[in-house]
Scaffold this motif. Structure first.
Motif, PDB file in Angstrom:
ATOM      1  N   PRO A  75       0.805  -1.220   0.000  1.00  0.00           N
ATOM      2  CA  PRO A  75       0.000   0.000   0.000  1.00  0.00           C
ATOM      3  C   PRO A  75       0.839   1.272   0.000  1.00  0.00           C
ATOM      4  O   PRO A  75       0.495   2.243  -0.674  1.00  0.00           O
ATOM      5  N   ALA A  76       1.950   1.274   0.724  1.00  0.00           N
ATOM      6  CA  ALA A  76       2.788   2.475   0.777  1.00  0.00           C
ATOM      7  C   ALA A  76       3.402   2.788  -0.587  1.00  0.00           C
ATOM      8  O   ALA A  76       3.572   3.959  -0.947  1.00  0.00           O
ATOM      9  N   THR A  77       3.735   1.756  -1.354  1.00  0.00           N
ATOM     10  CA  THR A  77       4.268   1.975  -2.701  1.00  0.00           C
ATOM     11  C   THR A  77       3.212   2.608  -3.590  1.00  0.00           C
ATOM     12  O   THR A  77       3.495   3.536  -4.355  1.00  0.00           O
ATOM     13  N   PHE A  78       1.986   2.124  -3.496  1.00  0.00           N
ATOM     14  CA  PHE A  78       0.898   2.701  -4.285  1.00  0.00           C
ATOM     15  C   PHE A  78       0.660   4.158  -3.896  1.00  0.00           C
ATOM     16  O   PHE A  78       0.524   5.026  -4.762  1.00  0.00           O
ATOM     17  N   ALA A  79       0.646   4.447  -2.606  1.00  0.00           N
ATOM     18  CA  ALA A  79       0.388   5.812  -2.149  1.00  0.00           C
ATOM     19  C   ALA A  79       1.496   6.757  -2.604  1.00  0.00           C
ATOM     20  O   ALA A  79       1.224   7.906  -2.994  1.00  0.00           O
ATOM     21  N   ALA A  80       2.753   6.288  -2.567  1.00  0.00           N
ATOM     22  CA  ALA A  80       3.863   7.121  -3.023  1.00  0.00           C
ATOM     23  C   ALA A  80       3.805   7.339  -4.534  1.00  0.00           C
ATOM     24  O   ALA A  80       4.177   8.402  -5.036  1.00  0.00           O
ATOM     25  N   SER A  81       3.336   6.327  -5.261  1.00  0.00           N
ATOM     26  CA  SER A  81       3.246   6.428  -6.720  1.00  0.00           C
ATOM     27  C   SER A  81       2.107   7.340  -7.157  1.00  0.00           C
ATOM     28  O   SER A  81       2.233   8.078  -8.147  1.00  0.00           O
ATOM     29  N   PHE A  82       0.987   7.294  -6.432  1.00  0.00           N
ATOM     30  CA  PHE A  82      -0.219   8.016  -6.829  1.00  0.00           C
ATOM     31  C   PHE A  82      -0.805   8.752  -5.629  1.00  0.00           C
ATOM     32  O   PHE A  82      -1.783   8.306  -5.029  1.00  0.00           O
ATOM     33  N   PRO A  83      -0.215   9.881  -5.267  1.00  0.00           N
ATOM     34  CA  PRO A  83      -0.665  10.596  -4.063  1.00  0.00           C
ATOM     35  C   PRO A  83      -2.104  11.112  -4.142  1.00  0.00           C
ATOM     36  O   PRO A  83      -2.685  11.460  -3.103  1.00  0.00           O
ATOM     37  N   ARG A  84      -2.714  11.124  -5.337  1.00  0.00           N
ATOM     38  CA  ARG A  84      -4.101  11.606  -5.466  1.00  0.00           C
ATOM     39  C   ARG A  84      -5.115  10.462  -5.381  1.00  0.00           C
ATOM     40  O   ARG A  84      -6.286  10.630  -5.731  1.00  0.00           O
ATOM     41  N   TRP A  85      -4.695   9.318  -4.862  1.00  0.00           N
ATOM     42  CA  TRP A  85      -5.578   8.150  -4.848  1.00  0.00           C
ATOM     43  C   TRP A  85      -6.861   8.407  -4.046  1.00  0.00           C
ATOM     44  O   TRP A  85      -7.914   7.831  -4.351  1.00  0.00           O
ATOM     45  N   ARG A  86      -6.793   9.263  -3.029  1.00  0.00           N
ATOM     46  CA  ARG A  86      -7.979   9.519  -2.211  1.00  0.00           C
ATOM     47  C   ARG A  86      -9.087  10.187  -3.016  1.00  0.00           C
ATOM     48  O   ARG A  86     -10.268  10.031  -2.709  1.00  0.00           O
ATOM     49  N   GLU A  87      -8.706  10.957  -4.028  1.00  0.00           N
ATOM     50  CA  GLU A  87      -9.713  11.589  -4.884  1.00  0.00           C
ATOM     51  C   GLU A  87     -10.482  10.543  -5.673  1.00  0.00           C
ATOM     52  O   GLU A  87     -11.692  10.686  -5.906  1.00  0.00           O
ATOM     53  N   LEU A  88      -9.807   9.495  -6.121  1.00  0.00           N
ATOM     54  CA  LEU A  88     -10.516   8.406  -6.790  1.00  0.00           C
ATOM     55  C   LEU A  88     -11.401   7.658  -5.798  1.00  0.00           C
ATOM     56  O   LEU A  88     -12.538   7.298  -6.125  1.00  0.00           O
ATOM     57  N   GLU A  89     -10.907   7.438  -4.597  1.00  0.00           N
ATOM     58  CA  GLU A  89     -11.722   6.746  -3.594  1.00  0.00           C
ATOM     59  C   GLU A  89     -13.006   7.528  -3.316  1.00  0.00           C
ATOM     60  O   GLU A  89     -14.081   6.933  -3.152  1.00  0.00           O
ATOM     61  N   ALA A  90     -12.938   8.851  -3.306  1.00  0.00           N
ATOM     62  CA  ALA A  90     -14.122   9.663  -3.063  1.00  0.00           C
ATOM     63  C   ALA A  90     -15.140   9.552  -4.187  1.00  0.00           C
ATOM     64  O   ALA A  90     -16.338   9.750  -3.968  1.00  0.00           O
ATOM     65  N   SER A  95     -12.207  -3.742  -6.469  1.00  0.00           N
ATOM     66  CA  SER A  95     -11.294  -4.729  -7.046  1.00  0.00           C
ATOM     67  C   SER A  95     -10.380  -5.274  -5.958  1.00  0.00           C
ATOM     68  O   SER A  95     -10.202  -4.666  -4.895  1.00  0.00           O
ATOM     69  N   ASP A  96      -9.771  -6.412  -6.243  1.00  0.00           N
ATOM     70  CA  ASP A  96      -8.809  -6.977  -5.301  1.00  0.00           C
ATOM     71  C   ASP A  96      -7.609  -6.048  -5.125  1.00  0.00           C
ATOM     72  O   ASP A  96      -7.046  -5.944  -4.025  1.00  0.00           O
ATOM     73  N   PHE A  97      -7.210  -5.367  -6.200  1.00  0.00           N
ATOM     74  CA  PHE A  97      -6.103  -4.423  -6.079  1.00  0.00           C
ATOM     75  C   PHE A  97      -6.450  -3.302  -5.113  1.00  0.00           C
ATOM     76  O   PHE A  97      -5.641  -2.929  -4.252  1.00  0.00           O
ATOM     77  N   TRP A  98      -7.643  -2.729  -5.238  1.00  0.00           N
ATOM     78  CA  TRP A  98      -8.027  -1.604  -4.396  1.00  0.00           C
ATOM     79  C   TRP A  98      -8.151  -2.029  -2.929  1.00  0.00           C
ATOM     80  O   TRP A  98      -7.761  -1.278  -2.023  1.00  0.00           O
ATOM     81  N   ARG A  99      -8.672  -3.238  -2.699  1.00  0.00           N
ATOM     82  CA  ARG A  99      -8.727  -3.765  -1.324  1.00  0.00           C
ATOM     83  C   ARG A  99      -7.329  -3.883  -0.735  1.00  0.00           C
ATOM     84  O   ARG A  99      -7.102  -3.573   0.432  1.00  0.00           O
ATOM     85  N   ARG A 100      -6.421  -4.365  -1.558  1.00  0.00           N
ATOM     86  CA  ARG A 100      -5.073  -4.695  -1.093  1.00  0.00           C
ATOM     87  C   ARG A 100      -4.209  -3.458  -0.869  1.00  0.00           C
ATOM     88  O   ARG A 100      -3.261  -3.504  -0.075  1.00  0.00           O
ATOM     89  N   THR A 101      -4.528  -2.369  -1.549  1.00  0.00           N
ATOM     90  CA  THR A 101      -3.687  -1.169  -1.457  1.00  0.00           C
ATOM     91  C   THR A 101      -4.450  -0.012  -0.817  1.00  0.00           C
ATOM     92  O   THR A 101      -4.264   0.293   0.355  1.00  0.00           O
ATOM     93  N   ALA A 102      -5.331   0.624  -1.548  1.00  0.00           N
ATOM     94  CA  ALA A 102      -5.978   1.851  -1.093  1.00  0.00           C
ATOM     95  C   ALA A 102      -6.759   1.671   0.200  1.00  0.00           C
ATOM     96  O   ALA A 102      -6.691   2.514   1.098  1.00  0.00           O
ATOM     97  N   LEU A 103      -7.504   0.579   0.310  1.00  0.00           N
ATOM     98  CA  LEU A 103      -8.350   0.411   1.488  1.00  0.00           C
ATOM     99  C   LEU A 103      -7.558   0.048   2.734  1.00  0.00           C
ATOM    100  O   LEU A 103      -8.131  -0.015   3.832  1.00  0.00           O
TER     101      LEU A 103
END
Length: 451
Positions: free
Chosen positions: A402-417, A425-433
């Motif tokens: 998850p930390a790698t994803f957050a560092a790669s895409f710091p605007r991920w919270r905007e997509l979550e909103a 998706s399994d990816f989103w569960r595994r990283t963003a959530l």
């Protein structure tokens, strides 16, 4: 290889009883279960998987509704394959402005991943060519999205990995060409530094440019390879039909031949395939853009545990030393990449909120999955990329932290909103959530979060 029809890497075992899927029938909400749009299963990792819920496939009979040969505007269902688009438009003098390394991708998948090609320096990403699309949301029904209408969802859906809703239909601008045939120029180079000295000039001269790198060469030959450039020929193929496969891999070998001596022999032969210096020839478009499509089931060659593809992007100022560090790390781990591709991304900005390409250099490495040994290597590669201020491609990934994803895409919270509450998706569960969300008072309103 495990269930590779669901994801191309085949590293993720399906749940007991297999993955549940059904054609999209206009309904997204289903009590107590999540859903995820699923195209043709060519993503390598788990961004296209939802093992705790349903995969929604395009409805049967996806078709092209219209094509204006004067303006180059295509109107088609999201389930149409790029191959079908090419066959329709090439006879009338047009071509896809952006195409990845396979024709077996749906238009919806190309939009969801905001794909890039060998001409990013000239055309940017797929999303730059999308005029508008229809988006089905579980909580808002059918929405027409464009840069001026429902703009927040327009930007979030481009590169949003299918999490904002189900795209049913889209309108795409195309590129006028003389023919589909490609005038290919290949320049053999002896070391990695040679590539970086030539890459920018190659992009300035040619529509397409990409490098193949010998991942096993050492010493003074480290990073040797081919710089392959291309431009559409004025005369040539006007059918848009790809040739039949040369061969098919009918079964998965117990041990991947793309390792050790087999890999070393392939790299040596392929390097010497190009003559010293520069060579030119006219080639069919499918051989230039989609060479692996000509081998059916080629991913089976990576063995029963599948393959990991690691694609990273690093800023130009750190590119030469970072690419070297990534390749040296793989060599030291004794896991040479079968297909190593290096490409320069230009400055054209994607309209996508979480699009992967940005200005810099992108390196793609392929590894047979050897268990924890390979996973440790990939973690080391991630760390090198993040330290250089780069990013790791999420739709090629099956294991990043998850930390790698957050560092790669710091605007991920905007997509979550803006994520559809019925989709996951399994990816989103595994990283963003697994990442912390800001408090409600501190959250940026979705309407203000996308440019």
């Amino acid at each position: 290889m495990r269930d590779a029809g669901d994801n191309w890497g085949g590293t993720i075992a399906p749940p007991p009883g297999g993955r549940r899927r059904r054609p999209f029938d206009g309904r997204l909400a289903q009590a107590g279960e999540t859903m995820l749009p699923h195209g043709n299963g060519r993503s390598y990792g788990d961004s296209c998987l939802n093992d705790s819920g349903w995969l929604l496939t395009p409805a049967q009979g996806a078709r092209i509704h219209g094509f204006d040969a004067e303006t180059g505007l295509l109107d088609a269902d999201a389930g149409v394959l790029l191959r079908e688009v090419t066959e329709r438009i090439v006879p009338q003098g047009w071509f896809l402005p952006v195409t990845p390394g396979t024709q077996f991708v749906t238009l919806g998948g190309a939009l969801a991943n905001d794909i890039h090609g060998k001409n990013h320096h000239r055309r940017g990403t797929f999303g730059r060519w999308v005029e508008s699309f229809e988006l089905e949301r579980s909580n808002r029904g059918t929405l027409h999205c464009s840069a001026s209408e429902n703009a927040d969802l327009f930007h979030a859906t481009i590169g949003g990995m299918g999490l904002t809703g189900f795209v049913t239909r889209l309108r795409l601008r195309l590129m006028r060409v003389g023919s589909a045939s490609i005038l290919e120029t290949t320049q053999r180079f002896s070391r990695l530094s040679d590539y970086f000295e030539r890459a920018e000039a190659a992009d300035e001269r040619h529509e397409y440019a990409v490098a193949w790198i010998d991942s096993l060469a050492r010493g003074t030959s480290f990073g040797r390879g081919h710089l392959i450039c291309g431009d559409h020929a004025a005369e040539g193929d006007r059918t848009g039909r790809a040739r039949p496969p040369l061969a098919t891999v009918p079964w998965t070998p117990p041990v991947s031949p793309l390792r050790g001596l087999g890999l070393r022999a392939f790299n040596e032969l392929y390097f010497r395939k190009a003559r010293p210096g520069m060579s030119r020839r006219t080639v069919p478009f499918d051989g230039f853009f989609y060479p692996l499509d000509r081998i059916g089931g080629w991913n089976r060659l990576y063995g029963p545990r599948g393959l990991h593809q690691h694609q990273s992007l690093v800023p130009t100022r750190h590119a030469a030393e970072t690419v070297r560090a990534l390749m040296e790390t793989a060599l030291e781990a004794g896991q040479g990449s079968f297909l190593t591709v290096l490409k320069r991304f230009g400055a054209l900005q994607s309209p996508g909120l979480l699009s992967f390409p940005t200005e810099g250099y992108t390196l793609t490495l392929d590894f047979p999955h050897l268990g924890p040994r390979t996973e440790r290597l990939l973690d080391r590669l991630d760390a090198i990329v993040v330290a250089a201020g780069g990013r790791v491609n999420p739709y090629k990934d099956a294991r990043m932290a998850p930390a790698t994803f957050a560092a790669s895409f710091p605007r991920w919270r905007e997509l979550e909103a803006l994520r559809d509450p019925a989709l996951l998706s399994d990816f989103w569960r595994r990283t963003a959530l697994r990442l912390p969300l800001p408090s409600l008072d501190a959250a940026t309103p979705a309407s203000e979060s996308v440019c």
